[in-house]
Design a protein around this motif. Structure first.
Motif, PDB file in Angstrom:
ATOM      1  N   SER A 181      17.428  10.165  20.358  1.00  0.00           N
ATOM      2  CA  SER A 181      17.827  11.067  20.028  1.00  0.00           C
ATOM      3  C   SER A 181      19.313  11.043  19.528  1.00  0.00           C
ATOM      4  O   SER A 181      19.384  12.073  18.099  1.00  0.00           O
ATOM      5  N   LEU A 182      20.016  10.601  20.350  1.00  0.00           N
ATOM      6  CA  LEU A 182      21.528  10.993  20.458  1.00  0.00           C
ATOM      7  C   LEU A 182      21.916   9.796  19.161  1.00  0.00           C
ATOM      8  O   LEU A 182      22.409  10.809  18.237  1.00  0.00           O
ATOM      9  N   VAL A 183      21.000   9.039  19.147  1.00  0.00           N
ATOM     10  CA  VAL A 183      21.280   7.453  17.703  1.00  0.00           C
ATOM     11  C   VAL A 183      21.251   8.759  16.399  1.00  0.00           C
ATOM     12  O   VAL A 183      21.778   8.556  16.054  1.00  0.00           O
ATOM     13  N   VAL A 184      20.111   9.509  16.247  1.00  0.00           N
ATOM     14  CA  VAL A 184      19.627  10.201  15.650  1.00  0.00           C
ATOM     15  C   VAL A 184      20.421  11.266  14.927  1.00  0.00           C
ATOM     16  O   VAL A 184      20.823  11.373  13.559  1.00  0.00           O
ATOM     17  N   ARG A 185      21.382  11.598  15.931  1.00  0.00           N
ATOM     18  CA  ARG A 185      22.640  12.653  15.814  1.00  0.00           C
ATOM     19  C   ARG A 185      23.582  12.193  15.222  1.00  0.00           C
ATOM     20  O   ARG A 185      24.310  13.309  14.518  1.00  0.00           O
ATOM     21  N   VAL A 186      23.629  11.431  15.594  1.00  0.00           N
ATOM     22  CA  VAL A 186      25.249  10.934  15.114  1.00  0.00           C
ATOM     23  C   VAL A 186      24.693   9.837  14.111  1.00  0.00           C
ATOM     24  O   VAL A 186      25.974  10.356  13.444  1.00  0.00           O
ATOM     25  N   MET A 187      23.746   9.242  13.619  1.00  0.00           N
ATOM     26  CA  MET A 187      23.896   8.882  11.944  1.00  0.00           C
ATOM     27  C   MET A 187      22.989   9.441  11.720  1.00  0.00           C
ATOM     28  O   MET A 187      23.329   9.404   9.638  1.00  0.00           O
ATOM     29  N   GLY A 188      22.154  10.510  11.666  1.00  0.00           N
ATOM     30  CA  GLY A 188      21.419  11.320  10.784  1.00  0.00           C
ATOM     31  C   GLY A 188      20.253  10.979  10.309  1.00  0.00           C
ATOM     32  O   GLY A 188      20.321  10.015  11.079  1.00  0.00           O
ATOM     33  N   SER A 189      19.075  11.708  10.707  1.00  0.00           N
ATOM     34  CA  SER A 189      17.645  11.689   9.989  1.00  0.00           C
ATOM     35  C   SER A 189      17.333  10.269   9.247  1.00  0.00           C
ATOM     36  O   SER A 189      16.575   9.599   9.246  1.00  0.00           O
ATOM     37  N   ARG A 190      18.191  11.035   7.355  1.00  0.00           N
ATOM     38  CA  ARG A 190      17.531   9.875   6.815  1.00  0.00           C
ATOM     39  C   ARG A 190      18.256   8.828   6.814  1.00  0.00           C
ATOM     40  O   ARG A 190      17.593   7.369   6.730  1.00  0.00           O
ATOM     41  N   ASN A 191      19.205   8.444   7.037  1.00  0.00           N
ATOM     42  CA  ASN A 191      19.917   7.276   7.387  1.00  0.00           C
ATOM     43  C   ASN A 191      18.524   6.324   8.705  1.00  0.00           C
ATOM     44  O   ASN A 191      18.551   4.842   8.951  1.00  0.00           O
ATOM     45  N   SER A 192      18.840   7.278   9.568  1.00  0.00           N
ATOM     46  CA  SER A 192      18.459   6.336  10.836  1.00  0.00           C
ATOM     47  C   SER A 192      16.114   6.168  10.324  1.00  0.00           C
ATOM     48  O   SER A 192      15.983   5.268  10.934  1.00  0.00           O
ATOM     49  N   LEU A 193      15.834   6.852   9.176  1.00  0.00           N
ATOM     50  CA  LEU A 193      14.898   6.761   8.492  1.00  0.00           C
ATOM     51  C   LEU A 193      15.116   5.367   8.136  1.00  0.00           C
ATOM     52  O   LEU A 193      14.167   4.310   8.032  1.00  0.00           O
ATOM     53  N   VAL A 194      15.646   5.061   7.214  1.00  0.00           N
ATOM     54  CA  VAL A 194      15.907   3.722   6.524  1.00  0.00           C
ATOM     55  C   VAL A 194      16.706   2.386   7.324  1.00  0.00           C
ATOM     56  O   VAL A 194      15.674   1.562   7.033  1.00  0.00           O
ATOM     57  N   LEU A 254      14.286   9.616  -0.510  1.00  0.00           N
ATOM     58  CA  LEU A 254      15.199  10.805   0.429  1.00  0.00           C
ATOM     59  C   LEU A 254      15.992  10.928   0.187  1.00  0.00           C
ATOM     60  O   LEU A 254      17.156  10.621   0.434  1.00  0.00           O
ATOM     61  N   ARG A 255      16.463  12.384  -0.244  1.00  0.00           N
ATOM     62  CA  ARG A 255      17.660  13.279  -0.727  1.00  0.00           C
ATOM     63  C   ARG A 255      18.133  12.877   1.734  1.00  0.00           C
ATOM     64  O   ARG A 255      17.751  13.607   1.808  1.00  0.00           O
ATOM     65  N   LYS A 256      19.958  13.025   1.756  1.00  0.00           N
ATOM     66  CA  LYS A 256      20.103  13.245   3.123  1.00  0.00           C
ATOM     67  C   LYS A 256      19.887  15.239   3.251  1.00  0.00           C
ATOM     68  O   LYS A 256      19.762  15.689   2.707  1.00  0.00           O
ATOM     69  N   ILE A 257      19.966  15.257   4.448  1.00  0.00           N
ATOM     70  CA  ILE A 257      20.081  16.420   4.900  1.00  0.00           C
ATOM     71  C   ILE A 257      21.853  16.576   4.894  1.00  0.00           C
ATOM     72  O   ILE A 257      22.086  15.780   5.593  1.00  0.00           O
ATOM     73  N   ASP A 258      22.379  18.319   4.951  1.00  0.00           N
ATOM     74  CA  ASP A 258      23.498  18.087   5.349  1.00  0.00           C
ATOM     75  C   ASP A 258      23.599  17.798   6.582  1.00  0.00           C
ATOM     76  O   ASP A 258      24.137  17.798   7.625  1.00  0.00           O
ATOM     77  N   ASP A 259      25.398  16.881   6.184  1.00  0.00           N
ATOM     78  CA  ASP A 259      26.041  16.236   7.072  1.00  0.00           C
ATOM     79  C   ASP A 259      26.337  17.078   8.295  1.00  0.00           C
ATOM     80  O   ASP A 259      26.402  16.484   9.513  1.00  0.00           O
ATOM     81  N   LYS A 260      27.240  18.516   7.712  1.00  0.00           N
ATOM     82  CA  LYS A 260      27.266  18.981   8.894  1.00  0.00           C
ATOM     83  C   LYS A 260      26.956  19.594   9.992  1.00  0.00           C
ATOM     84  O   LYS A 260      27.070  20.195  11.032  1.00  0.00           O
ATOM     85  N   GLU A 261      25.832  19.618   9.655  1.00  0.00           N
ATOM     86  CA  GLU A 261      24.280  20.082  10.500  1.00  0.00           C
ATOM     87  C   GLU A 261      23.735  18.773  11.987  1.00  0.00           C
ATOM     88  O   GLU A 261      23.303  19.694  12.627  1.00  0.00           O
ATOM     89  N   GLU A 262      24.128  17.511  10.665  1.00  0.00           N
ATOM     90  CA  GLU A 262      23.236  17.134  12.058  1.00  0.00           C
ATOM     91  C   GLU A 262      24.506  16.171  12.658  1.00  0.00           C
ATOM     92  O   GLU A 262      24.404  15.300  13.995  1.00  0.00           O
ATOM     93  N   LYS A 263      25.730  16.284  12.281  1.00  0.00           N
ATOM     94  CA  LYS A 263      26.465  15.099  13.088  1.00  0.00           C
ATOM     95  C   LYS A 263      27.117  15.533  14.331  1.00  0.00           C
ATOM     96  O   LYS A 263      27.027  17.048  14.582  1.00  0.00           O
ATOM     97  N   VAL A 264      27.210  14.649  14.831  1.00  0.00           N
ATOM     98  CA  VAL A 264      28.221  15.330  16.158  1.00  0.00           C
ATOM     99  C   VAL A 264      29.830  15.997  16.117  1.00  0.00           C
ATOM    100  O   VAL A 264      30.021  15.839  14.929  1.00  0.00           O
ATOM    101  N   SER A 265      30.087  16.821  16.973  1.00  0.00           N
ATOM    102  CA  SER A 265      31.539  16.848  17.144  1.00  0.00           C
ATOM    103  C   SER A 265      32.092  16.152  17.108  1.00  0.00           C
ATOM    104  O   SER A 265      31.900  15.375  17.452  1.00  0.00           O
ATOM    105  N   GLU A 266      33.321  16.331  16.720  1.00  0.00           N
ATOM    106  CA  GLU A 266      34.714  15.429  16.494  1.00  0.00           C
ATOM    107  C   GLU A 266      34.852  15.091  17.411  1.00  0.00           C
ATOM    108  O   GLU A 266      35.553  13.850  18.006  1.00  0.00           O
TER     109      GLU A 266
END
Length: 408
Positions: free
Chosen positions: A83-96, A216-228
């Motif tokens: 889940s940490l990897v998915v949170r950093v990469m985003g779910s769509r990129n993780s699927l690919v 697949l379309r990307k989900i909003d990066d602002k919602e999925e990326k970790v904080s700065e």
């Protein structure tokens, strides 16, 4: 392993599941559900059938058995932090990215050696862990956005989207093993050219699935990326993840369930390894492995599907209303216990039969016996996995934000 259960805690610093971007429309979201479902079917019909053949086509030096063991150990380890990897990469990129692990595994089977299969199996364990977390995250995010924009009940939409996905996914064992039967049966049994052709067909199926993932379309990066402040959030997330793994192990109820989870894995390992190699192959040949596992997959899917379609919806309701879980037949611990015992009885019949009296025979019975075993083993597996999912959701409903059934 056909099935594994993951629970994910909601971490305050970076939610894993996020609402989708405002520019998305309900029509686009349903399109993405169709694409995701078809992509998983194409990928896993190839992987599932190839996995069933490992101990048969890679029997020299027990290469198939060892690589499957390495694969699942790797999967178990990487799942702790997927889940940490998915949170950093985003779910769509993780699927690919996750799809590439399955592609490499099929490609390695075209030249199966210790130098190709072992590294690929290690990577596939990582890829499988992120593709399943990515799938649950992506699908739930689509459902939330669709429910919000269409003014529908969130739980209902999540159930409907998951229903379509699992209905498609349930076909993968049946379709993949029918392809195995058709390709291997068309030539001389044991022909290396036919095996190569089979894995080329699987590679084409996986490639098409991987291409679909890219649409697949990307989900909003602002919602999925970790904080700065990624170093702080990542460390906090690791600590939170370790706590979420260790805490349930201190619960007496979980300690009682662990043997059931272990048995679930062992019976699947028996089917994929010993049953295909020692029961099906001597009687029906390599082509027959596809036919027997198609029967297994069909009965497994029948037992899973009705429970799964309703069960996923009910498990969402469990998080919202703490009500029923896992299918129309499941209403509490008593019914779960009865259903699991019934499924275990079917499998116990097969294990006793193999241990005491079974021997390979010719003629019609030589064909009927392995297929009958496949049907009963499939029933037991389907019942066991759906009810374990329900049991975990029922007993740990306050600690589990989401339950994802993993048919890895």
């Amino acid at each position: 392993m056909a099935i594994e259960l993951m629970g994910t805690h909601q971490e305050e610093e970076a939610p894993l599941v996020a609402d989708v971007s405002e520019i998305e429309t309900p029509k686009n979201r349903t399109r993405d559900v169709h694409i995701l479902s078809c992509a998983f079917l194409l990928v896993f019909l190839a992987y599932g059938a190839a996995q069933n053949l490992q101990t048969t086509v890679n029997a020299r030096g027990n290469l198939g058995t060892v690589t499957l063991g390495i694969l699942y150990v790797s999967f178990a380890v990487f799942s702790l932090f997927a889940s940490l990897v998915v949170r950093v990469m985003g779910s769509r990129n993780s699927l690919v990215l996750g799809t590439t692990g399955y592609l490499l595994f099929i490609a390695a089977n075209l030249k199966p050696t210790w130098y190709t299969m072992v590294p690929v199996s290690l990577f596939l364990g990582f890829a499988a862990s992120i593709i399943w977390v990515g799938e649950g995250t992506y699908l739930t995010s689509l459902a939330r956005g669709h429910a919000r924009d269409s003014n529908l009940h969130e739980g209902t939409v999540i159930g409907n989207f998951n229903g379509e996905f699992w209905a498609m996914f349930a076909l993968h064992q049946f379709v993949g093993n029918l392809i195995t039967l058709a390709v291997l049966e068309s030539g001389a049994d044991g022909s290396s050219s036919n095996k190569s052709l089979l894995f080329i067909v699987f590679l084409c199926s996986m490639t098409l699935g991987a291409i679909l993932m890219c649409f697949l379309r990307k989900i909003d990066d602002k919602e999925e990326k970790v904080s700065e402040d990624s170093s702080v959030s990542f460390c906090s997330a690791v600590i939170s993840r370790l706590k979420s793994v260790i805490t349930p192990l201190l619960d007496f109820k979980m300690l009682l369930i662990i043997p059931l989870i272990a048995y679930s894995g062992l019976q699947q390992a028996f089917v994929w390894a010993e049953y295909t190699k020692d029961v099906v192959n001597p009687t029906l040949g390599e082509a027959g492995v596809g036919g027997a596992m198609a029967v297994y997959g069909a009965f497994d899917a029948i037992m899973r599907l009705d429970d799964q379609l309703s069960g996923l919806n009910l498990m969402v309701k469990l998080h919202i209303q703490c009500s029923l879980v896992a299918g129309r037949l499941t209403s509490g611990l008593k019914s779960i216990t009865f259903i699991v015992c019934a499924g275990a009885f079917f499998q116990a019949v097969i294990f006793v039969w193999l241990s005491l009296k079974y021997s390979a025979t010719g003629g019609v019975l030589g064909i009927v016996y392995p297929l009958l075993m496949a049907a009963l083993l499939g029933i037991g597996d389907g019942v066991l996995n759906t009810q374990l999912s329900a049991l975990l959701a029922l007993l740990f409903k306050h600690n589990m934000a989401r339950s994802t059934v993993m048919n890895f």
